[in-house]
Design a protein around this motif. Structure first.
Motif, PDB file in Angstrom:
ATOM      1  N   ILE A  71     -11.901  -6.832   4.146  1.00 22.55           N
ATOM      2  CA  ILE A  71     -11.145  -6.649   3.205  1.00 22.55           C
ATOM      3  C   ILE A  71     -10.007  -6.639   3.702  1.00 22.55           C
ATOM      4  CG2 ILE A  71     -12.924  -4.756   2.568  1.00 22.55           C
ATOM      5  CD1 ILE A  71     -12.235  -3.289   4.326  1.00 22.55           C
ATOM      6  N   VAL A 103      -8.537  -6.213   6.771  1.00 26.73           N
ATOM      7  CA  VAL A 103      -7.249  -5.233   7.199  1.00 26.73           C
ATOM      8  C   VAL A 103      -7.202  -4.981   8.475  1.00 26.73           C
ATOM      9  CG1 VAL A 103      -8.031  -3.080   5.655  1.00 26.73           C
ATOM     10  CG2 VAL A 103      -9.201  -3.198   7.783  1.00 26.73           C
ATOM     11  N   ASP A 135      -6.657 -12.603   3.967  1.00 26.20           N
ATOM     12  CA  ASP A 135      -4.901 -12.333   4.408  1.00 26.20           C
ATOM     13  C   ASP A 135      -4.687 -11.215   3.006  1.00 26.20           C
ATOM     14  OD1 ASP A 135      -3.214 -12.791   5.672  1.00 26.20           O
ATOM     15  OD2 ASP A 135      -2.407 -14.498   4.218  1.00 26.20           O
ATOM     16  N   THR A 136      -5.658 -10.611   3.542  1.00 22.38           N
ATOM     17  CA  THR A 136      -5.553  -9.450   1.824  1.00 22.38           C
ATOM     18  C   THR A 136      -3.718  -8.376   2.349  1.00 22.38           C
ATOM     19  OG1 THR A 136      -7.873  -9.234   1.934  1.00 22.38           O
ATOM     20  CG2 THR A 136      -6.239  -7.034   0.755  1.00 22.38           C
ATOM     21  N   TYR A 137      -3.726  -8.060   3.934  1.00 18.63           N
ATOM     22  CA  TYR A 137      -2.400  -7.680   4.149  1.00 18.63           C
ATOM     23  C   TYR A 137      -1.999  -8.516   4.672  1.00 18.63           C
ATOM     24  CZ  TYR A 137      -4.981  -3.653   3.030  1.00 18.63           C
ATOM     25  OH  TYR A 137      -5.856  -2.938   2.102  1.00 18.63           O
ATOM     26  N   GLY A 138      -1.968  -9.876   4.790  1.00 15.89           N
ATOM     27  CA  GLY A 138      -1.172 -10.666   5.554  1.00 15.89           C
ATOM     28  C   GLY A 138      -1.197 -10.913   7.077  1.00 15.89           C
ATOM     29  N   ARG A 194     -12.777  -3.829  -3.005  1.00 12.46           N
ATOM     30  CA  ARG A 194     -12.142  -3.696  -3.266  1.00 12.46           C
ATOM     31  C   ARG A 194     -10.974  -4.011  -2.890  1.00 12.46           C
ATOM     32  NH1 ARG A 194     -11.126   2.107  -5.407  1.00 12.46           N
ATOM     33  NH2 ARG A 194     -10.583   2.153  -3.273  1.00 12.46           N
ATOM     34  N   SER A 195      -9.904  -4.819  -3.261  1.00 12.21           N
ATOM     35  CA  SER A 195      -8.960  -5.124  -2.292  1.00 12.21           C
ATOM     36  C   SER A 195      -9.134  -5.954  -1.312  1.00 12.21           C
ATOM     37  CB  SER A 195      -7.999  -4.091  -1.657  1.00 12.21           C
ATOM     38  OG  SER A 195      -8.018  -2.542  -2.441  1.00 12.21           O
ATOM     39  N   THR A 197      -9.022  -9.562  -0.831  1.00 10.34           N
ATOM     40  CA  THR A 197      -8.836 -11.183  -1.617  1.00 10.34           C
ATOM     41  C   THR A 197      -9.067 -12.476  -0.914  1.00 10.34           C
ATOM     42  OG1 THR A 197      -6.568 -10.513  -0.664  1.00 10.34           O
ATOM     43  CG2 THR A 197      -6.949 -10.040  -3.035  1.00 10.34           C
ATOM     44  N   ALA A 226      -3.153 -20.526  -3.607  1.00  8.85           N
ATOM     45  CA  ALA A 226      -2.503 -18.627  -2.742  1.00  8.85           C
ATOM     46  C   ALA A 226      -2.319 -19.230  -1.141  1.00  8.85           C
ATOM     47  CB  ALA A 226      -3.706 -18.122  -2.264  1.00  8.85           C
TER      48      ALA A 226
END
Lengths: 314, 314
Positions: B193, B195, B224-227, B258-259, B261, B303
C-alpha cells in the motif's frame, strides 16, 4: 491510511532533522498555472498554508505583469493578507529594482532573486546574460539588505538545461559564488527541469563546498519531471542541507522550460520526513485538505501522490 | 532531454551496483487493469521488454480465472512467447498446486508464490490465514524445487496493512522466515500500500537480518501510492539489496487493497540508477517507447514520470 509509526533509525539512514520547508506553491506554483487565479483565492491559499503549519511561505512575485500576468496582483495579495503576508518568513520574488520598490513600499522584509546558472536560460528567462543578471541583482540585493531585508538567491538550471544539456558543476558553483558574494542569505539550488539524480546532488554540493559555500547556506529545489525529486531532496538532507523547497500539492513548473513539470509536492516530502522522525511542524491532514481545495479551484487533480491517496473517498 | 552524464560518486552516496531489475509489469501490472488485454498484446509487451534489455520478467500468473479473469490466458501467453517465455529469468506466479501443475506442464522453470505478512490480507487475498497459506505453499515450493525450478516468495503488506494499520517488523521477519524455511530462493518484501519511508525500510531489513535472512536473499517491491517508492528502493540498495521490483510504465497496483496504486515505474528507477552509474542493461528509450505503446493499448497516460516527460511531443 495513516503512515506507520515506526521508530526511525536516523543513524542508519544518515537522515536527521530538523528540516525547514520553504513552501513555494503560492508563488512558483500558481505563476505557472494557465488559469488566472483570483487574488482572494491566492490569499486564502496562504492563510490555509499558515494554518497547516508551514512556517516559510513565498507569497508572490513583483515581476512585471507583462512577463507573468498571473502575478499582476502581487500588491493585492499582500494587502489582502495584512500582517500574515509580511515578515522574514514571507519572502516575495523581486526580480529587479522596480519589483523591490513595489515590495518595500508594502512593508515586505524578505525577498528573493531568481538567477540562471546557464547563459541560454538567462537569455530566455531574463533576456540577459549571466553577467547581465548579476549587474541587475547587485542593486536589488544591496538595497534590500540596506532596508534590513532577508535575501534569498535562487539559482536555476543547476542540474541540466533543456537547450545546453549538461551544466558542469564547477560552472554552477562559480555562478553560485557570485550570488553569495552579492550578499544573499540563502542560496536555493534548482533542478529546474528535474533531470538530476542523487549522485549528481552530492557532486553539486561538493562543488559548492569547494567554492566556500557550505550546506548551512544552501537550500535545494527539485522538480519531479523524472520522478527524482524526493530521492534527491533526501540525499541533500543526508549531506547536511536543512532547507528544502517544495510546493503544496505539487503545484507549479516552469513555463519557459520544456518538460519542466511540477515541483516536489510538500505532502510527499512531509510524509517521508515524518516517517524518518524529522519534525516539520506541518499538520499533514490540513495540508492535504488545502491542496485538495486548491486543485478544485484549478479544476484538476493534484499532482501530489499523498494528496491523491488521502483525499480519495473512503 | 537526456540525463546529465555526471560522474557518480558511489562512495559519497553509498549506492553502488550492480542491481537486477525484476520486471513485474506484464503480470502484476496487467492483472490490475480493468481492461481485458488480449494475450497477443501481453506477449508483445514481454517481447518488447526483452528487446529493451530487461533480463528478469515475470510473465503471467497461473491463478484461477475465477479470481483474476485478466490472467485466464496464462497458457496462451506462454505459448505465444515460445522459448522467450521460458527459463529461470521468466518466472510466473503459481499461487497453488493447481497453478504449479499448469505451469510445469508448459515447461516453466521459474515460479513465484505470493503470501501475506498479515492475517487480514491472507483472508482477503487468499481466503486463508497466515498458517493456512504456509500449508498451501509448502507442496508448491517442494514440488517446484523437485522439478528443478527457481522459486521466489513474495511477502505482501510488510510496511502497513489497510485494515490492520501498522505491521510490526518482527512479525514481517517471522513470516518471512517461514517462507525462507519452505525453500524459496528469493524473498520479495512488498510495501503493497506504499506507506513506507526509508527509515522503515532499514528497520525491516534489520529485522530480517536478525532472523538470519541476509540482503543477498532479499528483493524489494515498493508502490508509489505516497510517492516514496524510488526513495525506498534506493535506501534498500544503499543497505545491500541487489534486486528491485518495478513495473514498466508504473503499471499495476492491487485490486484488493484500497489506495494501492501503481508500482514503482521501471523507467524512473532506471533513470536514477543510470545517474548513479549503476548498470542495468536497460535501453531507456526502447523501454519508454514500450510503455508509451502499452499506455496507448490501455487508452490512458502512463504513470511513469520519465515516460510522460520523454514521450511528450518535442
Amino acid at each position: 491510511m495513516r503512515r506507520p509509526q515506526v521508530e526511525p533509525p536516523p543513524s542508519a539512514t544518515g537522515l536527521a532533522g530538523p528540516v525547514r520547508i520553504y513552501e513555494v506553491g503560492a508563488r512558483d506554483g500558481l505563476q505557472n498555472e494557465q488559469t488566472l487565479v483570483p487574488a482572494e483565492t491566492k490569499a486564502e491559499l496562504v492563510r490555509r498554508l499558515v494554518d497547516a503549519g508551514l512556517e516559510t511561505i513565498e507569497v508572490t512575485s513583483f515581476v512585471s505583469p507583462r512577463w507573468v500576468p498571473q502575478l499582476a496582483d502581487a500588491e493585492e495579495v499582500i494587502t489582502l493578507l495584512g500582517p500574515l503576508g509580511l515578515g522574514h518568513q514571507r519572502p516575495v520574488l523581486t526580480p529587479n529594482e522596480r519589483g523591490l520598490d513595489r515590495a518595500l513600499a508594502l512593508g515586505v522584509s524578505s525577498v528573493a532573486i531568481f538567477g540562471s546558472a546557464t547563459e541560454t536560460f538567462a537569455q530566455k528567462n531574463l533576456a540577459s546574460t549571466v553577467d547581465g543578471q548579476m549587474a541587475m541583482f547587485e542593486p536589488v540585493v544591496r538595497r534590500a539588505k540596506d532596508a534590513g531585508a532577508w535575501v534569498r538567491g535562487y539559482l536555476s538550471m543547476c542540474f541540466g538545461d533543456p537547450w545546453e544539456g549538461e551544466v558542469p558543476v564547477e560552472r554552477v558553483a562559480s555562478v553560485a559564488r557570485r550570488l553569495v558574494d552579492l550578499g544573499v542569505d540563502e542560496l536555493s539550488i534548482g533542478d529546474t527541469i528535474g533531470v538530476g539524480t542523487p549522485g549528481h546532488v552530492v557532486r553539486v554540493l561538493e562543488a559548492l563546498h569547494d567554492k566556500g559555500i557550505g550546506v548551512e547556506t544552501v537550500a535545494v529545489h527539485f522538480h519531479d519531471t523524472y520522478g527524482q525529486a524526493l530521492a534527491n531532496s533526501l540525499e541533500a538532507i543526508r549531506h547536511g542541507v536543512r532547507v528544502v523547497d517544495s510546493s503544496a500539492g505539487g503545484l507549479g513548473g516552469c513555463p519557459y522550460a520544456r518538460s519542466a513539470t511540477g515541483n516536489l509536492a510538500t505532502e510527499d516530502l512531509v510524509w517521508a520526513l515524518e516517517g524518518l522522525g524529522i519534525e516539520t511542524g506541518v499538520d499533514l491532514s490540513k495540508l492535504v485538505a488545502t491542496s485538495a481545495w486548491m486543485a478544485e479551484q484549478l479544476g484538476r487533480t493534484s499532482a501530489s501522490r499523498v494528496v491523491r491517496a488521502l483525499s480519495q473517498p473512503e
